[in-house]
Design a protein around this motif. Structure first.
Motif, PDB file in Angstrom:
ATOM      1  N   MET A 171       0.874  -1.141   0.056  1.00 16.63           N
ATOM      2  CA  MET A 171      -0.186   0.055  -0.124  1.00 16.63           C
ATOM      3  C   MET A 171       0.818   1.044  -0.120  1.00 16.63           C
ATOM      4  O   MET A 171       0.478   2.166  -0.765  1.00 16.63           O
ATOM      5  CB  MET A 171      -0.995  -0.005   1.188  1.00 16.63           C
ATOM      6  N   GLN A 175       0.100   4.470  -2.575  1.00 16.16           N
ATOM      7  CA  GLN A 175      -0.036   5.705  -1.898  1.00 16.16           C
ATOM      8  C   GLN A 175       1.015   6.776  -2.578  1.00 16.16           C
ATOM      9  O   GLN A 175       1.004   7.776  -3.127  1.00 16.16           O
ATOM     10  CB  GLN A 175       0.395   5.857  -0.636  1.00 16.16           C
ATOM     11  N   TYR A 230      -4.895  -6.342   0.834  1.00 15.19           N
ATOM     12  CA  TYR A 230      -5.286  -5.074   1.308  1.00 15.19           C
ATOM     13  C   TYR A 230      -6.673  -5.251   2.361  1.00 15.19           C
ATOM     14  O   TYR A 230      -7.452  -5.917   1.872  1.00 15.19           O
ATOM     15  CB  TYR A 230      -5.765  -3.987   0.341  1.00 15.19           C
ATOM     16  N   GLU A 234      -8.135  -0.027   4.712  1.00 17.65           N
ATOM     17  CA  GLU A 234      -7.021   0.699   4.136  1.00 17.65           C
ATOM     18  C   GLU A 234      -7.103   0.899   2.624  1.00 17.65           C
ATOM     19  O   GLU A 234      -6.986   1.888   2.094  1.00 17.65           O
ATOM     20  CB  GLU A 234      -5.608  -0.066   4.339  1.00 17.65           C
ATOM     21  N   HIS A 237      -9.497   3.960   2.469  1.00 17.11           N
ATOM     22  CA  HIS A 237      -8.721   5.127   2.858  1.00 17.11           C
ATOM     23  C   HIS A 237      -7.896   5.408   1.491  1.00 17.11           C
ATOM     24  O   HIS A 237      -7.802   6.544   1.384  1.00 17.11           O
ATOM     25  CB  HIS A 237      -7.823   4.959   3.969  1.00 17.11           C
ATOM     26  N   PHE A 238      -7.081   4.437   0.983  1.00 21.19           N
ATOM     27  CA  PHE A 238      -6.624   4.642  -0.235  1.00 21.19           C
ATOM     28  C   PHE A 238      -7.190   5.393  -1.295  1.00 21.19           C
ATOM     29  O   PHE A 238      -6.630   6.364  -1.827  1.00 21.19           O
ATOM     30  CB  PHE A 238      -6.016   3.413  -0.725  1.00 21.19           C
ATOM     31  N   GLN A 239      -8.388   5.013  -1.353  1.00 19.49           N
ATOM     32  CA  GLN A 239      -9.375   5.859  -2.648  1.00 19.49           C
ATOM     33  C   GLN A 239      -9.488   6.899  -2.255  1.00 19.49           C
ATOM     34  O   GLN A 239      -9.594   8.151  -3.143  1.00 19.49           O
ATOM     35  CB  GLN A 239     -10.508   4.651  -2.913  1.00 19.49           C
ATOM     36  N   ARG A 241      -8.210   9.081  -0.180  1.00 24.23           N
ATOM     37  CA  ARG A 241      -7.051   9.904  -0.237  1.00 24.23           C
ATOM     38  C   ARG A 241      -6.591  10.521  -1.728  1.00 24.23           C
ATOM     39  O   ARG A 241      -6.208  11.620  -1.802  1.00 24.23           O
ATOM     40  CB  ARG A 241      -5.870   9.205   0.394  1.00 24.23           C
TER      41      ARG A 241
END
Length: 655
Positions: A171, A175, A230, A234, A237-239, A241
């Motif tokens: 991840m 990011q 994943y 998380e 949150h990744f999407q 962010r």
């Protein structure tokens, strides 16, 4: 922070000839319109980043710009609202239909005024401002040429597809890639979540063949790959962010082919006729499973797939007979509509030239990725009514070290001759409304070939810079390729991102010392994460009796061993691979050790003599099946290990 020495001659001329108009600054993607002023804009001690009070979107952009200025230039600028003064950086929303959803305008004079019809456009303007300042860093810590910019993209979708199914991509790397894409105005990141290796590397046995699905599942416990996946939280949150940086993440669950991970979990789903990496489309259990799988990530008030689009795959299913073709078309139509029932737009890999038939497949509001002439002839697909994403395999497919497609893209060809309007040689008019945009792909086809995430980045980053230029500017680039090539090497990957591990200015031919220590102390934190390809590490050592697994250095992504955990020899590990040199340090032994690394090999020197070179070599699985194994290392420097040996005269160099 690395201080780049690259300065365009046009900027130098702007300083020398105070009354001459500044020529267009180098940024990626290239500016559509530039009207040069004279002199430079340099923030003063009272400079602020100013936005309209109450506009939360502009406030967020101002906060990100403030953090980036500190990160890149050490420039601490407060943000605020109210009266604008000379020297300020001003962010505003201004209506201008000609700029569209992503275009922007910049007026740089006594202050820097960045405006756009949308917050997205203002954010892209801040990326341009940062790149302009990077190109001018030899003059001031932060300075940009005065002038007026109007800029907008030719194509709305500009992206990258990354295969995380065959190789787990941590991840943290994803990011970082969002930040890199955002810095270059690439706005579409497709995450390929499931896939499998090739049976020929696994004794032609489907049960032994590697396959993985990379997302936690509560509906099907144990479905997610044990060697890397994943968590739902998380990934969500990744999407989110990424969206805050104006990059859309599109998850892909690839069905009904490339489904071996699901068949390993529920063998009854596999086809006895077309292969175990194919769902059996004639069983109700297939539809029950697929419904439940998509519903897990699309349902609820806060769905795991929280962006506007989801890919259902649909590539490379067999067309062996008429019956299966019609069933494939039924399956494709069914899951387009199923995804839409959750309020998402469906995206598919184009396969309807390969699977011509009578069963209708929904066209309206479906995005199709056009990648292969055999699977989807683009004119046929447009005639059916599909809007295409140009991702032609002959031009933009990277398959690291595989020996087919591209290891590194031909960026000179792409820069000079390709645009998204060119799909495998079928050329449409520029900005054809049927072409939504362009992408490139990284496919990790060869499981177990030693490729690291840093090797992926070494291949993907030049491609990303080039595709960023061509998807934004289309055929209208004016900077010669030679200037583009030298200029792109002198821009950062993104604020705070340095996956290349660059420690000296790009382009040097000599190996320059960037760090030296009289003695390296164990269990210590040091100021560098790592050093990228083109490095040489040297140190004197008085050997001690080191236990297996004794580390010299580690970073987020790698470990270098004085005594590796298996053989007790010098070695390194990253991405789940252990690579060992045939050399053991004995107690009391004194020597000078050197380690060199580039994008094809890692070399060990003892007292100036090359002891062993680990380089790209064939890895054989059978008499007929082999892959290229890649034993590279971006050398870790963040933390020293718990070693007992005495290490002195440590030097780290990089070209």
């Amino acid at each position: 922070m690395i201080r780049k020495v690259f300065v365009l001659s046009c900027l130098l001329a702007a300083v020398v000839m105070a009354h001459a108009a500044n020529e267009k600054p180098f940024v990626i993607p290239e500016l559509k319109e530039w009207h040069g002023g004279t002199g430079l804009y340099v923030p003063g001690s009272a400079t602020r980043i100013v936005y309209k009070a109450g506009d939360e979107g502009l406030q967020r952009v101002a906060e990100m710009l403030s953090a980036d200025l500190m990160n890149m230039f050490g420039l601490e600028l407060p943000i605020g609202t109210g009266k604008v003064s000379d020297g300020d950086i001003v962010l505003s929303i201004k209506s201008d239909k000609r700029l569209g959803e992503e275009g922007y305008e910049m007026n740089i004079g006594r202050r820097a005024e960045l405006s756009a019809p949308t917050v997205t456009g203002v954010y892209w303007a801040t990326r341009t401002l940062l790149q302009m300042a990077e190109s001018c860093m030899a003059m001031e810590p932060f300075a940009v040429p005065q002038g007026r910019v109007r800029d907008w993209p030719d194509y709305a979708l500009r992206g990258l597809m990354l295969d995380c199914g065959r190789k787990f991509i941590p991840m943290a790397f994803l990011q970082d890639y969002v930040d890199i894409m955002s810095y270059y105005k690439m706005n579409f990141f497709q995450i390929h979540l499931n896939d499998s290796g090739f049976p020929k590397f696994f004794d032609f046995d489907w049960n032994k063949t590697y396959a993985a699905f990379r997302l936690e599942s509560e509906t099907f416990p144990g479905l997610a790959a044990e060697d890397g996946h994943y968590k739902k939280a998380e990934f969500r949150h990744f999407q989110k962010r990424a969206a805050s940086r104006f990059v859309e993440v599109m998850p892909e669950i690839d069905v009904p082919a490339h489904t071996l991970a699901f068949v390993h979990y529920k063998p009854e789903l596999g086809s006895d006729v077309y292969g175990s990496d194919h769902f059996d489309l004639f069983k109700k259990e297939t539809y029950e499973f697929t419904d439940a799988l998509f519903a897990e990530y699309l349902g609820g008030d806060d769905p795991v797939f929280c962006g506007p689009r989801v890919s259902i795959g649909t590539d490379e299913y067999s067309n062996k007979d008429r019956e299966v073709v019609e069933k494939f078309r039924y399956f494709t139509d069914r899951y387009i509509r199923y995804v839409e029932s959750f309020g998402k737009q469906a995206c598919v890999w184009g396969s309807l030239s390969h699977a011509k038939g009578e069963t209708p497949v929904k066209v309206d509001n479906v995005l199709m990725q056009s990648w292969s002439m055999d699977y989807s002839e683009p004119k046929e697909m447009i005639a059916l009514g599909y809007r295409l994403v140009s991702i032609p395999d002959r031009h933009v497919y990277i398959v690291p070290a595989a020996g087919y497609y591209y290891d590194y893209l031909n960026i000179e060809f792409l820069y000079n001759q390709w645009t998204p309007a060119n799909i495998n040689g079928v050329v449409f008019p520029e900005r054809d409304p049927a072409i939504a945009g362009g992408m490139f792909a990284v496919w990790n086809d060869h499981v177990g070939n030693g490729i690291s995430t840093r090797d992926i980045h070494d291949r993907a980053f030049p491609a990303l810079q080039t595709l960023a230029a061509k998807c934004w500017t289309g055929a209208s680039v004016t900077v010669p390729f030679e200037s583009f090539e030298s200029g792109r090497r002198c821009l950062s990957e993104a604020p705070g991102v340095n996956l290349q591990g660059r420690r000296v200015a790009a382009g040097g031919d000599t190996c320059t010392i960037f760090w030296s220590l009289p003695e390296l102390m164990p269990n210590s934190e040091y100021p560098f994460e790592d050093v990228g390809y083109g490095y040489r590490i040297e140190f004197d050592i008085e050997g001690a009796d080191e236990q297996p697994g004794t580390e010299l250095f580690r970073s987020r992504d790698a470990v270098f061993y004085l005594s590796d955990p298996v053989s007790g020899m010098i070695g390194f590990s990253r991405d789940g691979y252990l690579n060992t040199f045939r050399y053991r340090i004995d107690e009391g032994e004194r020597m000078r050790i050197g380690i060199e690394g580039d994008n094809r090999s890692t070399r060990l020197y003892i007292d100036g003599r090359l002891v062993q070179e680990l380089s790209v070599a064939k890895k054989w699985y059978s008499e007929t099946a082999s892959t290229n194994y890649v034993p590279t290392l971006v050398f870790p420097l963040r933390r020293s290990g718990d070693f007992r040996s005495r290490i002195t005269h440590f030097e780290a160099r990089q070209k």
